[in-house]
Design an enzyme around this catalytic site. Structure first.
Site, PDB file in Angstrom:
ATOM      1  N   ASP A  86     -11.734  -1.816   6.611  1.00  0.00           N
ATOM      2  CA  ASP A  86     -11.732  -2.173   8.274  1.00  0.00           C
ATOM      3  C   ASP A  86     -12.893  -3.150   8.165  1.00  0.00           C
ATOM      4  O   ASP A  86     -13.763  -3.950   7.104  1.00  0.00           O
ATOM      5  CB  ASP A  86     -12.892  -0.662   8.389  1.00  0.00           C
ATOM      6  CG  ASP A  86     -12.594  -0.809  10.013  1.00  0.00           C
ATOM      7  OD1 ASP A  86     -11.955  -1.584  10.727  1.00  0.00           O
ATOM      8  OD2 ASP A  86     -13.155   0.267  10.641  1.00  0.00           O
ATOM      9  N   HIS A 106      -6.349  -9.849   8.780  1.00  0.00           N
ATOM     10  CA  HIS A 106      -5.041  -9.065   8.049  1.00  0.00           C
ATOM     11  C   HIS A 106      -4.914 -10.290   6.918  1.00  0.00           C
ATOM     12  O   HIS A 106      -4.715  -9.843   5.859  1.00  0.00           O
ATOM     13  CB  HIS A 106      -3.636  -8.692   8.485  1.00  0.00           C
ATOM     14  CG  HIS A 106      -4.628  -7.759   9.811  1.00  0.00           C
ATOM     15  ND1 HIS A 106      -5.203  -7.086   9.846  1.00  0.00           N
ATOM     16  CD2 HIS A 106      -4.067  -7.666  11.156  1.00  0.00           C
ATOM     17  CE1 HIS A 106      -5.116  -5.688  11.082  1.00  0.00           C
ATOM     18  NE2 HIS A 106      -5.073  -6.514  11.834  1.00  0.00           N
ATOM     19  N   LEU A 138      -4.202   1.093 -14.222  1.00  0.00           N
ATOM     20  CA  LEU A 138      -4.379   1.603 -12.653  1.00  0.00           C
ATOM     21  C   LEU A 138      -3.479   2.190 -12.150  1.00  0.00           C
ATOM     22  O   LEU A 138      -2.413   1.087 -11.808  1.00  0.00           O
ATOM     23  CB  LEU A 138      -5.155   0.869 -12.214  1.00  0.00           C
ATOM     24  CG  LEU A 138      -5.336  -0.155 -10.530  1.00  0.00           C
ATOM     25  CD1 LEU A 138      -6.609   0.920 -10.571  1.00  0.00           C
ATOM     26  CD2 LEU A 138      -5.492  -0.824  -9.868  1.00  0.00           C
TER      27      LEU A 138
HETATM   28  C1  FPP Z   1      -8.398  -2.499   9.632  1.00  0.00           C
HETATM   29  O1  FPP Z   1      -8.907  -3.403  10.230  1.00  0.00           O
HETATM   30  C2  FPP Z   1      -6.722  -2.535   8.576  1.00  0.00           C
HETATM   31  C3  FPP Z   1      -5.554  -3.024   8.711  1.00  0.00           C
HETATM   32  C4  FPP Z   1      -5.730  -2.004   9.895  1.00  0.00           C
HETATM   33  C5  FPP Z   1      -4.998  -3.350   7.765  1.00  0.00           C
HETATM   34  C6  FPP Z   1      -5.244  -3.216   7.024  1.00  0.00           C
HETATM   35  C7  FPP Z   1      -4.604  -4.858   6.066  1.00  0.00           C
HETATM   36  C8  FPP Z   1      -4.633  -5.034   5.243  1.00  0.00           C
HETATM   37  C9  FPP Z   1      -6.382  -5.399   4.171  1.00  0.00           C
HETATM   38  C10 FPP Z   1      -4.039  -5.747   3.813  1.00  0.00           C
HETATM   39  C11 FPP Z   1      -2.813  -4.859   3.279  1.00  0.00           C
HETATM   40  C12 FPP Z   1      -2.563  -5.381   1.838  1.00  0.00           C
HETATM   41  C13 FPP Z   1      -1.647  -5.211   1.331  1.00  0.00           C
HETATM   42  C14 FPP Z   1      -1.878  -5.862   0.323  1.00  0.00           C
HETATM   43  C15 FPP Z   1      -0.300  -4.254   1.629  1.00  0.00           C
HETATM   44  P1  FPP Z   1      -8.981  -3.980  11.773  1.00  0.00           P
HETATM   45  O2  FPP Z   1      -7.951  -4.326  12.112  1.00  0.00           O
HETATM   46  O3  FPP Z   1      -8.580  -2.347  11.720  1.00  0.00           O
HETATM   47  O4  FPP Z   1     -10.625  -4.576  12.496  1.00  0.00           O
HETATM   48  P2  FPP Z   1     -11.529  -4.540  13.148  1.00  0.00           P
HETATM   49  O5  FPP Z   1     -11.958  -2.480  13.419  1.00  0.00           O
HETATM   50  O6  FPP Z   1     -12.138  -5.741  13.247  1.00  0.00           O
HETATM   51  O7  FPP Z   1     -10.693  -4.218  14.487  1.00  0.00           O
END
Ligand code: FPP
Length: 253
Positions: free
Chosen positions: A33, A50, A144
């Site tokens: 997050d 992201h 893994l």
């Molecule tokens: C939550 O942060 C994050 C997500 C919903 C997306 C997670 C995806 C990645 C970290 C990249 C994935 C990588 C691969 C290799 C598939 P948020 O956007 O809710 O953050 P915020 O709470 O600050 O708004």
């Protein structure tokens, strides 16, 4: 008396990591997050967060391989994330392909097996194809196991499991006498995995967000305010070190 050295010792100067013979979690689940806030704090669009989050995924997968963790399950896209603007959803759902396109050779070289949990049938074709290709290529790897939770929601998973079990009971493939916790777990997306030993959530929130509700019953939780794009190998080792020092009693004494 000599100070006991931490098991996961990180030295920034030469990037060496010292491993002991301690208690490494077999299965680590992560709620990644804070991508959006990371970007907004820099005056950048959420996508940038992201994208940076993807670089953190690369670092943490490498760290998990080094520590001989058996399974890492990353909450990549939840069933609730469809509520986000379409442009953001499209961006996130392109990341698995981007990641696998660049890193599949490295993952192969490190004996990593790719799998998914969640309802991937509802994902765009390009995401499904990329993930399916990686799952096929890495099928025989036994290092893994890297699980991407994609279009995953625990309540949805539990309902599906109940429906499938009910069908088997109705069809006489399963008898009521055989229904127990272990048997029910076989109907979940995580049937081939042990329950997570450790849950890491970055970004400061302290909630489960519909993640692995059944599987986390006895998991150790570790929360950090660090936003996912800023999360480092050092933070990961700190979580492992704190896990190592916890006493897990599973309801006993
Ligand atoms: C939550 O942060 C994050 C997500 C919903 C997306 C997670 C995806 C990645 C970290 C990249 C994935 C990588 C691969 C290799 C598939 P948020 O956007 O809710 O953050 P915020 O709470 O600050 O708004």
């Amino acid at each position: 008396m000599a100070m006991k050295l931490p098991f996961f010792k990180y030295k920034e100067d030469d990037e060496t990591v010292q491993y002991g013979d301690g208690n490494t979690p077999e299965h680590i689940a992560i709620i990644m997050d804070g991508n959006g806030r990371w970007a907004q704090r820099r005056g950048m669009p959420r996508f940038a967060g992201h994208k940076e989050g993807l670089s953190t995924v690369v670092k943490i997968v490498k760290a998990a391989v080094k520590c001989k963790v058996k399974a890492l399950t990353l909450y990549t896209f939840s069933t609730e994330n469809w509520k986000r603007p379409k442009s953001e959803v499209d961006f996130i759902l392109r990341l698995p392909k981007e990641f696998l396109h660049v890193y599949l050779p490295d993952l192969m070289a490190n004996n990593v097996r790719i799998k998914t949990i969640g309802d991937i049938e509802k994902l765009p074709l390009h995401t499904r194809e990329a993930v399916q290709y990686a799952m096929d290529r890495t099928r025989d790897n036994d290092g893994l196991q890297l699980n991407f939770a994609l279009n995953y929601g625990s309540r949805h998973e539990l309902l599906n499991a109940m429906k499938a079990m009910y069908t088997d009971l109705n069809d006489g493939k399963l008898s009521w006498d055989d229904v127990d916790e272990q048997h029910f777990s076989c109907y979940l997306d995580t049937a081939d995995l042990p329950d997570p030993d450790l849950l890491i959530r970055t970004g400061g929130e302290k909630r489960l967000s519909n993640y692995l509700l059944w599987q986390l019953a006895y998991t150790e939780f570790w929360f950090t305010d660090v936003l996912w794009p800023d999360f480092t190998e050092k933070d990961f080792f700190q979580a492992l070190e704190e896990y190592r020092q916890r006493k897990r009693r599973f309801g006993g004494l």
